[in-house]
Design an enzyme around this catalytic site. Structure first.
Site, PDB file in Angstrom:
ATOM      1  N   LYS A 156       6.568 -50.124 -31.601  1.00 30.41           N
ATOM      2  CA  LYS A 156       5.641 -49.097 -32.073  1.00 30.41           C
ATOM      3  C   LYS A 156       4.202 -49.386 -31.629  1.00 30.41           C
ATOM      4  O   LYS A 156       3.368 -48.488 -31.619  1.00 30.41           O
ATOM      5  CB  LYS A 156       5.688 -48.977 -33.593  1.00 30.41           C
ATOM      6  CG  LYS A 156       7.085 -48.748 -34.182  1.00 30.41           C
ATOM      7  CD  LYS A 156       7.436 -47.305 -34.231  1.00 30.41           C
ATOM      8  CE  LYS A 156       8.776 -46.907 -34.804  1.00 30.41           C
ATOM      9  NZ  LYS A 156       9.682 -47.815 -35.404  1.00 30.41           N
TER      10      LYS A 156
HETATM   11  C1  LIG Z   1      11.102 -47.395 -35.266  1.00 30.65           C
HETATM   12  C2  LIG Z   1      12.102 -48.391 -34.834  1.00 30.65           C
HETATM   13  C3  LIG Z   1      13.313 -48.022 -34.236  1.00 30.65           C
HETATM   14  C4  LIG Z   1      13.719 -46.572 -34.065  1.00 30.65           C
HETATM   15  O1  LIG Z   1      12.912 -45.912 -33.140  1.00 30.65           O
HETATM   16  P1  LIG Z   1      12.881 -44.298 -33.150  1.00 30.65           P
HETATM   17  O2  LIG Z   1      11.870 -43.936 -32.138  1.00 30.65           O
HETATM   18  O3  LIG Z   1      12.501 -43.894 -34.531  1.00 30.65           O
HETATM   19  O4  LIG Z   1      14.258 -43.845 -32.801  1.00 30.65           O
HETATM   20  C5  LIG Z   1      14.172 -49.011 -33.794  1.00 30.65           C
HETATM   21  N1  LIG Z   1      13.876 -50.319 -33.966  1.00 30.65           N
HETATM   22  C6  LIG Z   1      12.728 -50.707 -34.548  1.00 30.65           C
HETATM   23  C7  LIG Z   1      12.484 -52.158 -34.724  1.00 30.65           C
HETATM   24  C8  LIG Z   1      11.798 -49.781 -34.987  1.00 30.65           C
HETATM   25  O5  LIG Z   1      10.659 -50.185 -35.575  1.00 30.65           O
END
Ligand SMILES: *Cc1c(COP(=O)(O)O)cnc(C)c1O
Length: 430
Positions: free
Chosen positions: A105
């Site tokens: 993120k």
């Molecule tokens: C947010 C997240 C996901 C999922 O990603 P999306 O874009 O919501 O599908 C997977 N793994 C981790 C560690 C995350 O923080």
């Protein structure tokens, strides 16, 4: 470049408006009007990550941000490594967790923080960023915007459904960051954010924006590392990406990269038991569910919002979606077994989300006998989940340096019901 709403393609806005509004006024999600096909011959292994990012993002932002400013933004946003680890001749892992909050993120949050503060620079306005988090978005966004003048960040997270480390990361920054601990699920938090955006009283009261993957500005930086991985692996004729998925923003970034010219044999949407998407591919129906808690908590999403974007990209034709994407779901027991197998086979420790990604690729190989180069997106550092992993692997896992500091600080959060009226009152009075 203009962006249209998935609910009405006739009304479009520029990048800045799409960024600030988050959700289109009609409740739809913004999509780029066209997706440029890039000259991938010019993508060579001498490119730095920020250079590649500028090449891929500039076509979308050029009406609002000059190339040299975008270059500064990308250089400071993506100042950490993005290594690809080869496990065997077919399979590699793309480690997306070397940013400050140790989850993928960070790519989107750091990019958004820079674009938003750039646009706010000459405006005497305070902006409130509302963000719902299933665990990692909130801390990435908080970290990205921490200390920036003129911006307040309000994070909504589901009480008792984030890991202890994630909670500390969300609730200990202070300053311009406020954490709301919601008595509900991630889907409730996401719904509260969406409802706030449609509340005229609130919109008149303060300038609101969203940093959730409903915001199209998150998708652009999330397309870059797919191209990066493809280049680092030697620009194979085609590759397979397995993406641990919850809200499907990461995967949607990959679809953009594919449309921009990165060749992909298949995307694998790997989910935990929150399986709205794999069920949609097999039945053609979207049946949103109540989210179920799992080991891979950041993927505990029962109403995946980017599904609307994926449908839009494929003209609502589920058969077309299936040409490009396969999807399977895995339970916690399978995830634990996979975690142990990965250690045994490769002496490599992954977090529970990434383990789900491994399972997806394995399933794909079983079903298709494909030997195409496979790349698993590793979305979080295993140290973030040391409490779950330690009993499984039978040894202590060192806490990454970045996390030690948060762990010793006191949690500060406002407890709140999952009702819009409570959030509204909070936003009107603080
Ligand atoms: C947010 C997240 C996901 C999922 O990603 P999306 O874009 O919501 O599908 C997977 N793994 C981790 C560690 C995350 O923080």
């Amino acid at each position: 470049m203009h962006f249209y709403s998935t609910k009405d393609s006739s009304k479009t806005v520029g990048f800045k408006d799409a960024l600030f509004q988050g959700l289109a006024p009609d409740g739809g999600l913004y999509m780029p009007k066209s997706i440029p096909v890039l000259n991938t011959d010019s993508f060579n292994s001498n490119l730095t990550y920020p250079e590649l990012a500028v090449g891929m993002i500039h076509p979308f932002t050029k009406d609002d941000i000059s190339k040299s400013i975008l270059t500064d933004m990308c250089e400071s946003a993506f100042d950490f490594s993005v290594p690809i680890i080869e496990l065997n001749e077919n399979d590699s892992v793309l480690e997306l967790f070397h940013g400050p909050t140790l989850a993928f993120k960070d790519f989107a949050a750091r990019f958004m923080a820079r674009t938003i503060s750039y646009f706010l620079e000459n405006e005497n306005q305070e902006l409130t960023i509302l963000v719902a988090t299933s665990g990692d978005t909130g801390s990435a966004v908080a970290n990205g915007f921490f200390g920036i003048d003129g911006i307040k960040v309000i994070i909504l997270y589901p009480s008792k459904r984030v890991s202890p480390i994630q909670e500390k990361q969300l609730t200990t920054l202070g300053g311009n960051i406020t954490a709301l601990e919601i008595d509900g699920t991630f889907d409730d938090c996401q719904q509260m954010v969406k409802t706030a955006f449609r509340d005229k009283d609130l919109l008149n009261h303060r300038l609101l924006s969203s940093a959730n993957s409903i915001n199209v500005a998150r998708l652009l930086p999330q397309s870059v590392y797919y191209a990066w991985a493809w280049i680092q692996c030697g620009k194979n004729e085609t590759v397979v990406f397995s993406v641990p998925s919850g809200n499907f923003g990461n995967l949607t970034g990959g679809l953009l990269a594919n449309k921009m010219g990165i060749p992909v044999e298949k995307f694998i949407a790997s989910t935990n038991v929150n399986d709205v998407f794999p069920k949609y591919l097999s039945s053609g129906n979207v049946n949103n569910q109540e989210a179920v808690q799992t080991l891979s908590n950041a993927m505990d999403v029962g109403v995946p919002s980017n599904l609307e974007r994926i449908q839009n990209l494929f003209y609502d034709d589920v058969d077309q979606i299936k040409v490009d994407i396969s999807s399977w779901s895995f339970n916690d027991e399978q995830t634990k077994i996979a975690l142990r197998n990965i250690i045994e086979n490769y002496n490599y420790l992954v977090d529970p989300h990434t383990a789900v990604g491994f399972l997806g690729l394995e399933k794909y190989r079983d079903k298709t006998h494909s030997t195409t180069k496979g790349i698993i997106l590793s979305t979080a550092h295993p140290g973030k989940f040391h409490d779950v992993l330690e009993p499984l692997v039978g040894e202590k896992i060192a806490l990454p340096e970045q996390l030690k500091f948060a762990m010793i600080k006191e949690k500060a959060a406002h407890y709140m019901s999952n009702r819009h009226s409570d959030l509204k009152e909070f936003l009107l009075t603080t």
